[in-house]
Design a protein around this motif. Sequence first.
Motif, PDB file in Angstrom:
ATOM      1  N   GLY A1029      72.688   8.086 -19.562  1.00 56.14           N
ATOM      2  CA  GLY A1029      72.146   6.984 -18.766  1.00 56.14           C
ATOM      3  C   GLY A1029      73.232   6.234 -18.018  1.00 56.14           C
ATOM      4  O   GLY A1029      72.940   5.306 -17.275  1.00 56.14           O
ATOM      5  N   ALA A1030      74.485   6.632 -18.215  1.00 50.02           N
ATOM      6  CA  ALA A1030      75.587   5.900 -17.569  1.00 50.02           C
ATOM      7  C   ALA A1030      75.659   6.245 -16.095  1.00 50.02           C
ATOM      8  O   ALA A1030      75.466   7.385 -15.703  1.00 50.02           O
ATOM      9  CB  ALA A1030      76.903   6.266 -18.231  1.00 50.02           C
ATOM     10  N   VAL A1031      75.970   5.241 -15.296  1.00 51.51           N
ATOM     11  CA  VAL A1031      76.207   5.470 -13.872  1.00 51.51           C
ATOM     12  C   VAL A1031      77.703   5.275 -13.631  1.00 51.51           C
ATOM     13  O   VAL A1031      78.275   4.281 -14.071  1.00 51.51           O
ATOM     14  CB  VAL A1031      75.408   4.460 -13.017  1.00 51.51           C
ATOM     15  N   ASP A1032      78.327   6.247 -12.974  1.00 57.49           N
ATOM     16  CA  ASP A1032      79.757   6.086 -12.682  1.00 57.49           C
ATOM     17  C   ASP A1032      79.915   5.189 -11.468  1.00 57.49           C
ATOM     18  O   ASP A1032      79.670   5.597 -10.336  1.00 57.49           O
ATOM     19  CB  ASP A1032      80.439   7.445 -12.454  1.00 57.49           C
ATOM     20  N   VAL A1033      80.293   3.948 -11.750  1.00 62.00           N
ATOM     21  CA  VAL A1033      80.460   2.973 -10.668  1.00 62.00           C
ATOM     22  C   VAL A1033      81.936   2.833 -10.317  1.00 62.00           C
ATOM     23  O   VAL A1033      82.316   1.919  -9.603  1.00 62.00           O
ATOM     24  CB  VAL A1033      79.891   1.590 -11.066  1.00 62.00           C
ATOM     25  N   GLY A1034      82.726   3.733 -10.847  1.00 66.52           N
ATOM     26  CA  GLY A1034      84.165   3.679 -10.592  1.00 66.52           C
ATOM     27  C   GLY A1034      84.951   3.462 -11.867  1.00 66.52           C
ATOM     28  O   GLY A1034      86.172   3.595 -11.874  1.00 66.52           O
ATOM     29  N   SER A1069      67.201   4.024 -20.319  1.00 63.32           N
ATOM     30  CA  SER A1069      68.589   3.615 -20.575  1.00 63.32           C
ATOM     31  C   SER A1069      68.857   2.232 -20.001  1.00 63.32           C
ATOM     32  O   SER A1069      68.243   1.819 -19.015  1.00 63.32           O
ATOM     33  CB  SER A1069      69.558   4.621 -19.963  1.00 63.32           C
ATOM     34  N   GLY A1070      69.816   1.570 -20.613  1.00 62.24           N
ATOM     35  CA  GLY A1070      70.176   0.223 -20.178  1.00 62.24           C
ATOM     36  C   GLY A1070      71.056   0.258 -18.943  1.00 62.24           C
ATOM     37  O   GLY A1070      71.374   1.329 -18.411  1.00 62.24           O
ATOM     38  N   PRO A1071      71.473  -0.913 -18.479  1.00 59.94           N
ATOM     39  CA  PRO A1071      72.330  -0.961 -17.298  1.00 59.94           C
ATOM     40  C   PRO A1071      73.749  -0.517 -17.615  1.00 59.94           C
ATOM     41  O   PRO A1071      74.216  -0.692 -18.743  1.00 59.94           O
ATOM     42  CB  PRO A1071      72.312  -2.448 -16.927  1.00 59.94           C
ATOM     43  N   SER A1072      74.402   0.052 -16.625  1.00 66.28           N
ATOM     44  CA  SER A1072      75.830   0.362 -16.796  1.00 66.28           C
ATOM     45  C   SER A1072      76.570  -0.944 -16.559  1.00 66.28           C
ATOM     46  O   SER A1072      76.937  -1.266 -15.426  1.00 66.28           O
ATOM     47  CB  SER A1072      76.268   1.424 -15.795  1.00 66.28           C
TER      48      SER A1072
END
Length: 1302
Positions: A1029-1034, A1069-1072
């Motif tokens: 659920g993780a978003v790669d924001v950098g 999934s929760g927020p990254s």
Amino acid sequence: MSLSGSIQFHVNGKEYVVNNAQLGVSLNSWLRTSGRLTGTKVLCREGGCGACVVMVTKNHPGTSLTKTFSANSCLLPLLSVDGCRITTTEGLIEDGGTYNVIQERVAHFNATQCGYCTPGFVMTMHSLLQRNPNPTQAEIEEEFDGNLCRCTGYRPIFDAMKSFASDADPKLKKICQDIEDLKICRKVCEDKNDHCYKSCGRYEADGSHPLVRRPKQDAPPSPPKPLMFRSQIDDDAVVWIRPLTLTELTHRVKAFVMDGKTNIRYVVGNTSTGVYKKEGKFDVYIDSKEVKEFYAATDSDNTLTVGANVSLNDLIESCQTHSEDSEIFPVMAKHIKKVANTPVRNVASWTGNIMIKKLHPEFPSDIFTLFAAFNVKIVVYDCVTEEQADYSLTGDNNFMDLDLTGKVILACKIPKVTPSKDRKFKALSYKIMPRSQNSYAYVNAAFSASVTNGVIHNASISMGGINKDFVRATNTEKYLEGKNVNLELTLSGALEVLNDEVIPVSYSAVETSPEYRKSAALGLFYKFYLYLCDTLPANAVSAIETLERPVTSSTRTYDSDASMFPVTEPIPKLSAIKQASGEAKFISDFSNHTDELFATYVMAEYGNADIEDIDLSRAEKMPGFHSVITAADLPPEIRNTLTRPPMQPQPILADGHTNFAGEPVAIVLADSELHASEIAKAVVVTYKNIRHAVCDLAEAIDREMFYEEGDDLERGDTEKAYHDAKFKVTGRAKIGAQYHFYMEPQVSKAIPTEDGFELKMATQWQYMVQQNCAYILGYDVNRVNLRTGRVGGAYGGKGTASWLSGAIPIVSSYITGRPVRFTATLEQCMETFGRRSEYIMDYKIGVDSDGLLQSIEVDYYANCGRFLTQAEYWKGAIARFSDSGYFCPNWKLSGKNVRTNMPGTAACRGPQATQSSMFMEMVLEHVAKVVKQDPMVIKQKNLYKSGQVDLSGATLTNFKLRDISQTLLTNAGAAARQKEVDTFNKENKFKKKGLGFAPIKVVIAWDSFCFGSQVSIFASDGTVILTTGAVDVGQGVSTKLIQVAAHILGIPMDLIRVSETTNIMAPNSGPSAGSITSEMCAKGVLECCKMMKTRIDAATEKLQLSSDISWKEKVEKCFYEGVDLTAHYWVYPTESVAKRYSVCGAALSEVEMDILTGEYALKRVDMIYDCGKSVNPEIDVGQAEGAFMFGVGYYTTEKLIFNPENGQLLTHNTWEYKPPASKDIPTEWNITFLKNEEEENTSLSSKAVGEPPLLLSSSVVFAIKRCVESFRNDGTYFAIDMPASVDNVQQLCKVKISDYKI
Ligand SMILES: Cc1cc2nc3c(=O)[nH]c(=O)nc-3n(C[C@H](O)[C@H](O)[C@H](O)COP(=O)(O)OP(=O)(O)OC[C@H]3O[C@@H](n4cnc5c(N)ncnc54)[C@H](O)[C@@H]3O)c2cc1C
Ligand code: FES
Ligand code: FES
């Protein structure tokens, strides 16, 4: 508007011919759409961020030599690149796919996080190396004044780029050598018939890297040809011409004027459109860049004549070339280097700058200030009368009063001034900016005078930023004439006259206060006066100088544990090379669907008014118009709210009434982004019942505009403790808001599918967007599928704020049945999508005789905007963050969420913790002053000890903050440096130094989020795909997950990939966010891999497979044995999963401040941070550095200023909003991660790092405060309201005219 005619140019070696180019289309927009070259990014469209930098090669019209330079593609009209060769980051990749050495170094030095800014940096560097293959470190650092990066804190970018320097640090060279040695063959190894993961030297066919690669063999730039375009719609409506000679130009102008077409615009660099965007439209555009005569430079004994089109960078070069000829040339060169930034100065002409000042007299033009001081003449040609005349910028025959109809500027004449034996000529100039570079001046000034035998003659004092009519301080100049420079009386008299004639006026709320500008103007004059004097008091000498920012250096100290590799291994981010080369795809980089529509929206102008009418009559007739959707147009089945119950409803589109300025009023749909934005400007909204929009937090508190009562938090008995306390400290602290400044704007695209919608978008919180979008449409949630690849920076701004960027395209797509793409402008991002909340804290503190805290009572007020997107004050957060690292036995905290006419807040890096921790630091500083002890001592005394229970109720075991602080202060040599600082401050009256110290503790909580993870192995080749659920924001989560999976599965990282995030694969999934995504998803992947390993090991044993068997074969055999090669794990904060832990750190910052201007330079920062066993120390150091600079921006330069009438945000672009630039980083920066420690409450013992190091940057504010205190030397306490900007802190110094002495 389309113009008939064609242009031709090359991009990356390929020729393009564009017929009927549109007026208003920039090179950037062409590259990204028609050219399909999306490596070049875009954000501000005003030359302020550098995301769009490309390299341009063309024949210089003056010399006919080929010239190569960096330029902002967002400001270059496509029409003006006819004949040019353009190189983008994609063009640096060699045939055969070998990356350029700059791209490689950026990747290997870990100089990229989200990667959105990276191609711009690469192209700036490439352009520099083409121009100057052997730059020094200093030249390299100077070059990046136009490139912003919000993620990295610039240090690794500088390192990567400085590795090319002729005087590069041997450490950097060594890393480059290691990069060469480490090259890995990506091919299948012939010997092993498997992937090869070792260095075998075959990576580079030619075995070497030429340091500077030339772009691919390209045709030479085409010789310029005259161009003439007319609008297709109406033959005469708009004309664009490109004459090649002055004769042609003047004939044309004459003909146009005779024809009544007097509304003519000359296009040189076109950069003025980045400053004043609302000029035009014009009858005629004259691209005058190719007019050879406009580049003529003639040098006579007493004058240097410079053609009208000479760029600011070429003007610097001319001044440097002639520096021996005149005292003013070096001064001008130094000053012009501070104008705008490198890519802007490469194309911007001095004429364009002077013309901005003529058209907008309030503009604090640097060129005008210099020219006015040094008596530069402007040469103007009248195309109708065919006469030429010289005009001055002051006094009679004034250029500023001249009607320019039918006229054109030809050149300027800069008089030369040389000193003689008995006549000293002296010139100086200054520019005060809100940050180190790439900014307009708060106040600028240029001075000159002759001194003969101590007597002043011909003084010239020019200043900008005072008021629109102020040019020269003529009264002061007259006063000084013939006076003895060495007399105190001359100075005091001159100051008195200047004080009377400098009358700053504010034309907008964004300007610094008149008081500040007056004080700064007097201060700058004093600096110059000191420069004129023969002898000076020793303590005043340093006042003359501008603060220097030498070449930066840094150290990073951390451990890794080889037994866990690749976990804890400091490897570069795995996608870094793709980010540097432009291959990395962000949402807006994907190709359009053929029937795609482009959405934008009209922003409310008033923050509290009724909408009377929305008039589309003009908009509907514009090219590309598809439709406009207002609240009234929404079909009944669509809910006009961004949120689901029980949350407070918040309209997608203002319905009859506006709640905040910037609120969407109408969605505009068109066939292109450019058309949509033009149409939106043509939609006319009228308002009635316009009421005062409350934006000021203090006003809202006074008016008791509160949401529901927040919870109180009490520990002990504050009343009694306060009563018994020896010292009582009360006050009010104010901590402002902050905009996230993600470089990739809000972007999303809705695509109708058979049973619902696919929503591709840059969001940190898919789950909530999915829920809300389904609710808006009345759909089952499973009909909305979100897909997110990489996100170009978020910092919290793409969490709750994504609700709107999801709603706009999905509602539009639902109504039109077509795919809809939405990309917000920077202004929209800043005005509509929320920001970090502003806080006011009223405090009452009891302290014992030893300076120990006894009781803390605080009333918190948080500006939550018009919609309670998220409560800022809530017990859970306050309990976690309010104490920071300090123990107090008695607490009483209460708070109010305050309602204002602003958008709802959007969590921003370290929400609540950032404000609370700064608040505690302010309190301790106040306490220190009252008990008359050093703040460093008071802070250390009050830190928690092991065994104590913190405010969140946790017992602190093995708590290290005291040790960390002590180690930091010892290693940084705080005591000795303090002595040096004290000595410096004694010896220097107007330059001060200060050391600021900040220790922090932050409670990291796993218990508010949850994440799904899935690991699948493909049977046919053994490759592995991770989905979480993780978003790669950098933040590098993808690289870390691969490291974890490789470690547990025991396979090379090259076999593992992380998929995009989708709510089908990782639902619910929760927020990254909250610094814990990497850890929680690492835990998920870890558990999945463990499951997988258990299954594979069991099958291996059962099948009695040999230990030599390759991974690929093993997996295949497992598959045929029926092993499930997919594992899923749900990380939810149950008892068995880690819950909470504390992270600690401390920082010591040293600044030097110029008391006369308020500017400061960050000389040195030492930080220690407890990152546990970092999964990837290089990535985590990058996070710590980036967070620190994010905080430096928050606490010192980033101002959010609103129009007090209608509530509009005025600091809504790069012109007004100033996140730190690259030269704002510490000159010396030392970071140490605490030695690896086991931490049972986290996965693999790694600790959070994304947000907490931001809090350490409060040390910078206190270092500045020490400087102010040292100057004031009055022992009183004063608060610094955040941001501690140049103007705010200078005003705190309370400099008086009587302080100026010689
Ligand atoms: C990001 C950014 C930062 C900046 N920072 C600063 C700063 O720190 N300090 C500062 O002083 N300025 C600053 N500027 C302003 C900058 O210096 C000007 O935009 C630039 O010099 C304009 O030159 P140009 O060639 O691009 O002009 P253009 O935009 O091409 O033209 C500007 C105007 O000049 C007129 N013009 C051009 N040539 C002629 C001619 N021969 N005769 C008559 N009229 C003519 C045009 O008609 C037009 O009105 C900044 C600009 C940007 C974009
Ligand atoms: S997009 Fe061009 S400088 Fe920002
Ligand atoms: S890496 Fe520079 S903005 Fe994200």
